[in-house]
Scaffold this active site. Structure first.
Site, PDB file in Angstrom:
ATOM      1  N   GLY A 115      28.640  39.285  49.808  1.00  0.00           N
ATOM      2  CA  GLY A 115      29.355  38.475  50.787  1.00  0.00           C
ATOM      3  C   GLY A 115      29.972  37.209  50.234  1.00  0.00           C
ATOM      4  O   GLY A 115      30.300  36.293  50.981  1.00  0.00           O
ATOM      5  N   SER A 122      35.564  40.875  52.457  1.00  0.00           N
ATOM      6  CA  SER A 122      34.597  41.968  52.556  1.00  0.00           C
ATOM      7  C   SER A 122      33.957  42.071  53.931  1.00  0.00           C
ATOM      8  O   SER A 122      33.173  42.974  54.178  1.00  0.00           O
ATOM      9  CB  SER A 122      33.506  41.812  51.485  1.00  0.00           C
ATOM     10  OG  SER A 122      32.799  40.594  51.651  1.00  0.00           O
ATOM     11  N   GLY A 182      26.511  39.291  44.753  1.00  0.00           N
ATOM     12  CA  GLY A 182      26.265  40.729  44.622  1.00  0.00           C
ATOM     13  C   GLY A 182      26.975  41.308  43.415  1.00  0.00           C
ATOM     14  O   GLY A 182      28.104  40.918  43.093  1.00  0.00           O
ATOM     15  N   VAL A 183      26.324  42.261  42.749  1.00  0.00           N
ATOM     16  CA  VAL A 183      26.927  42.810  41.527  1.00  0.00           C
ATOM     17  C   VAL A 183      28.136  43.696  41.826  1.00  0.00           C
ATOM     18  O   VAL A 183      29.004  43.876  40.973  1.00  0.00           O
ATOM     19  CB  VAL A 183      25.899  43.597  40.671  1.00  0.00           C
ATOM     20  CG1 VAL A 183      24.711  42.744  40.320  1.00  0.00           C
ATOM     21  CG2 VAL A 183      25.468  44.884  41.350  1.00  0.00           C
ATOM     22  N   TYR A 192      31.814  36.238  35.142  1.00  0.00           N
ATOM     23  CA  TYR A 192      31.530  35.457  33.929  1.00  0.00           C
ATOM     24  C   TYR A 192      30.369  34.506  34.170  1.00  0.00           C
ATOM     25  O   TYR A 192      30.034  34.169  35.304  1.00  0.00           O
ATOM     26  CB  TYR A 192      32.761  34.661  33.480  1.00  0.00           C
ATOM     27  CG  TYR A 192      32.932  33.358  34.205  1.00  0.00           C
ATOM     28  CD1 TYR A 192      32.478  32.167  33.646  1.00  0.00           C
ATOM     29  CD2 TYR A 192      33.516  33.306  35.465  1.00  0.00           C
ATOM     30  CE1 TYR A 192      32.595  30.964  34.326  1.00  0.00           C
ATOM     31  CE2 TYR A 192      33.647  32.101  36.152  1.00  0.00           C
ATOM     32  CZ  TYR A 192      33.184  30.935  35.576  1.00  0.00           C
ATOM     33  OH  TYR A 192      33.301  29.748  36.249  1.00  0.00           O
ATOM     34  N   TYR A 477      42.103  33.832  38.812  1.00  0.00           N
ATOM     35  CA  TYR A 477      40.932  34.705  38.619  1.00  0.00           C
ATOM     36  C   TYR A 477      40.599  35.360  39.950  1.00  0.00           C
ATOM     37  O   TYR A 477      40.339  34.671  40.942  1.00  0.00           O
ATOM     38  CB  TYR A 477      39.767  33.866  38.104  1.00  0.00           C
ATOM     39  CG  TYR A 477      38.448  34.599  37.948  1.00  0.00           C
ATOM     40  CD1 TYR A 477      38.389  35.894  37.446  1.00  0.00           C
ATOM     41  CD2 TYR A 477      37.253  33.966  38.285  1.00  0.00           C
ATOM     42  CE1 TYR A 477      37.172  36.539  37.292  1.00  0.00           C
ATOM     43  CE2 TYR A 477      36.029  34.604  38.122  1.00  0.00           C
ATOM     44  CZ  TYR A 477      36.002  35.887  37.630  1.00  0.00           C
ATOM     45  OH  TYR A 477      34.792  36.530  37.482  1.00  0.00           O
ATOM     46  N   TYR A 480      37.759  34.369  42.196  1.00  0.00           N
ATOM     47  CA  TYR A 480      37.973  33.139  42.961  1.00  0.00           C
ATOM     48  C   TYR A 480      39.150  33.391  43.896  1.00  0.00           C
ATOM     49  O   TYR A 480      40.169  32.717  43.857  1.00  0.00           O
ATOM     50  CB  TYR A 480      38.251  31.949  42.045  1.00  0.00           C
ATOM     51  CG  TYR A 480      37.086  31.559  41.174  1.00  0.00           C
ATOM     52  CD1 TYR A 480      35.779  31.859  41.557  1.00  0.00           C
ATOM     53  CD2 TYR A 480      37.274  30.892  39.973  1.00  0.00           C
ATOM     54  CE1 TYR A 480      34.699  31.503  40.759  1.00  0.00           C
ATOM     55  CE2 TYR A 480      36.202  30.523  39.170  1.00  0.00           C
ATOM     56  CZ  TYR A 480      34.918  30.836  39.567  1.00  0.00           C
ATOM     57  OH  TYR A 480      33.853  30.480  38.783  1.00  0.00           O
TER      58      TYR A 480
END
Length: 544
Positions: A115, A122, A182-183, A192, A477, A480
């Site tokens: 989240g 999401s 969360g992965v 990173y 990125y 972000y």
């Protein structure tokens, strides 16, 4: 009336706005989501168990389930669009059923694992939708002999760190600082942390994955093929399917690492230290990472505002080796042995996450963040040192009212990041970048007016920074996430030209290959959001 089913993947985080839904649409969507629920029950191996994993607004637990993984308070207001259904699967068959039924009943899918999507993508959409929350799919299997791990997408990076440390004091993983991320989304956007100069990104260390595609098939690296496997490691998994799990290479860490945080204000030469840091931090040995956290604080003199720069460092080694290195490379900082603390790598995870000294490692298993705030973020990449007068202009902006809780985080590149080709994975920000900036502004008051004033402030800061950061494109990125850099159409097709406005900023020349992969694996653009990769077919047929 098209209804969107959102499958929540610890996504590369993004969000939408508010909309007023007319009664006719609500009735139509109610019919569709009832049909969807019936389909889900029919196509699940155990219809009794699936009913326990579904939450609708009529369910007393609906709001608590929805809000549990919302990390940005901007998306918790009553006017924020809510999903028609939340599905919290326990096994892959339930994900297969969700994808199948969503497709067959005109629903769209969004995925959430942690989240942390900065724009709430999401779990927020301007159209009717359902959320697939991966929170229950969080198992982690560590193989210390082969130095690998399988991690399900609903796990957090804190849980991964904890499980690694259970098995070995000399293994780690180069992922992020915040343990509740969360992965699923973190890895699929790159991911990173403080070891990126030594080992690259999390996505650089992914060696296999399992994904449910648009046809409901479960694929691994071999069966999905190298193009799709390339795309999901930094290109954003939510564009291509529902990522179930990642297999990663673990990395070697020393028994002892050294950390320090040295804070300097403007009257302690902070501006010149930052200027010097820009020239040297990307050239440090790859075992040394020194980032800078910049914020406004009260001065010790007369209670006036000043700027504080905190030099926050992880060194993969002992203090006896760090001291001569710092004396040689960055004597101006004045680091001493008293500034440093030796600890294990896993203890350093707690240190950088902001936990007090001596805290139990068990806090890494907790999915609840230390704080939840209202915030807006942006990102930049710097290729040439910002001159002193450019830095001083930033300080002036931080003195404005909205800058009270603002922050800039400067993270150095170089080392391993210079060695990996821009096209190795979709994440393209490699050699030539001195450091990355994360721009953040926080606020504590609710309400649209205060929210907008802070968002406008960070947009003005972003405009001010333009001469000092990357250009053509002005790189960003994706983890972000920032909808200001461009969005897809909410309804209908999105042209390649329109999507490339944001896509080139995130992915540079890799955007074209991502579109090619998307066209191959999801030509109907089923998996989509405001910044998902579009297929060529979605616009080519209409000549848009």
């Amino acid at each position: 009336m098209v209804v969107m089913v959102v499958v929540m993947l610890a996504s590369i985080m993004d969000g939408g706005g508010c909309g007023v839904v007319v009664v006719e649409e609500r009735n139509s969507s109610a019919d569709t989501h009832e049909e969807f629920l019936q389909c889900l029950s029919l196509h699940s191996p155990n219809s009794t168990s699936i009913s326990k994993l579904i939450y609708t607004p009529n369910n007393s637990s609906y709001l608590s389930v929805l809000n549990f993984s919302i990390q940005n308070l901007r998306f918790t207001s009553p006017s924020t669009p809510k999903p028609l259904v939340i599905v919290t699967p326990f096994d892959e068959s339930q994900i297969h059923a969700t994808v199948y039924c969503s497709k067959n009943h005109g629903m769209q899918i969004r995925v959430r694992s942690g989240g942390h999507d900065y724009e709430g993508l999401s779990y927020v959409s301007n159209v009717h939708f359902v959320v697939l929350d991966m929170i229950n799919l969080s198992s982690i299997t560590i193989d210390s002999e082969s130095k690998t791990a399988w991690v399900e997408s609903g796990a957090t990076i804190g849980q991964l760190y904890y499980r690694i440390a259970e098995k070995s004091k000399n293994l780690g993983f180069p992922a992020g600082v915040c343990p509740t991320v969360g992965v699923g989304g973190h890895f699929s956007g790159g991911g990173y942390g403080l070891m990126l100069r030594k080992y690259g990104l999390a996505a650089d260390n992914v060696i296999d994955a399992r994904i449910v595609d648009v046809n409901g098939q479960v694929l691994d690296r071999k069966s999905m093929g190298e193009d799709l496997f390339w795309a999901i490691r930094g290109g954003g998994g939510a564009s291509f399917g529902v990522i179930l799990a990642w297999k990663v290479n673990l990395v070697t860490v020393p028994s002892t690492v050294t950390v320090f945080t040295i804070a300097k204000t403007l009257d302690q030469n902070a501006t010149n230290l930052i200027y010097k840091w820009q020239h040297i931090a990307p050239k440090f040995p790859e075992d040394l990472f020194i980032r800078i956290l910049i914020r406004r604080v009260n001065s010790s003199e007369n209670g006036k505002w000043t700027i504080q720069a905190s030099f926050n460092s992880l060194y993969l080694g002992g203090v006896n080796n760090l001291i001569p290195l710092m004396q040689e490379r960055f004597p101006e900082l004045g680091m001493t042995e008293e500034d440093c603390t030796e600890m294990s790598w896993i203890e350093s995870i707690l240190y950088f996450a902001g936990f007090p000294t001596g805290e139990s490692l068990d806090v890494l298993l907790d999915r609840t963040p230390l704080t939840r705030r209202y915030f807006k973020a942006k990102s930049d990449y710097v290729k040439e040192p910002i001159p002193v007068f450019g830095l001083e202009g930033i300080w002036r902006m931080f003195y404005e009212d909205e800058g009270e809780l603002a922050e800039m985080i400067l993270s150095p590149y170089g080392g391993k990041m210079d060695e990996i080709a821009e096209s190795a994975i979709p994440f393209p920000h490699r050699k030539g970048n001195l450091y990355k900036i994360q721009h953040l502004v926080y606020w504590n008051e609710e309400g649209e007016e205060v929210s907008q004033s802070h968002i406008n402030w960070i947009r003005r800061l972003y405009s001010y920074m333009a001469p000092y950061v990357s250009r053509f494109p002005r790189a960003a990125y994706i983890n972000y996430r920032d909808l200001d850099v461009g969005v897809n159409n909410n309804k209908g097709n999105t042209s390649y030209a329109q999507a490339s406005i944001w896509g080139i900023k995130y992915f540079k020349n890799n955007f074209n290959r991502l579109v090619q992969v998307k066209t191959k694996v999801d030509p109907g653009n089923f998996f989509r959001n405001e910044q998902s990769i579009p297929p060529f077919s979605a616009w080519w047929k209409k000549g848009d």
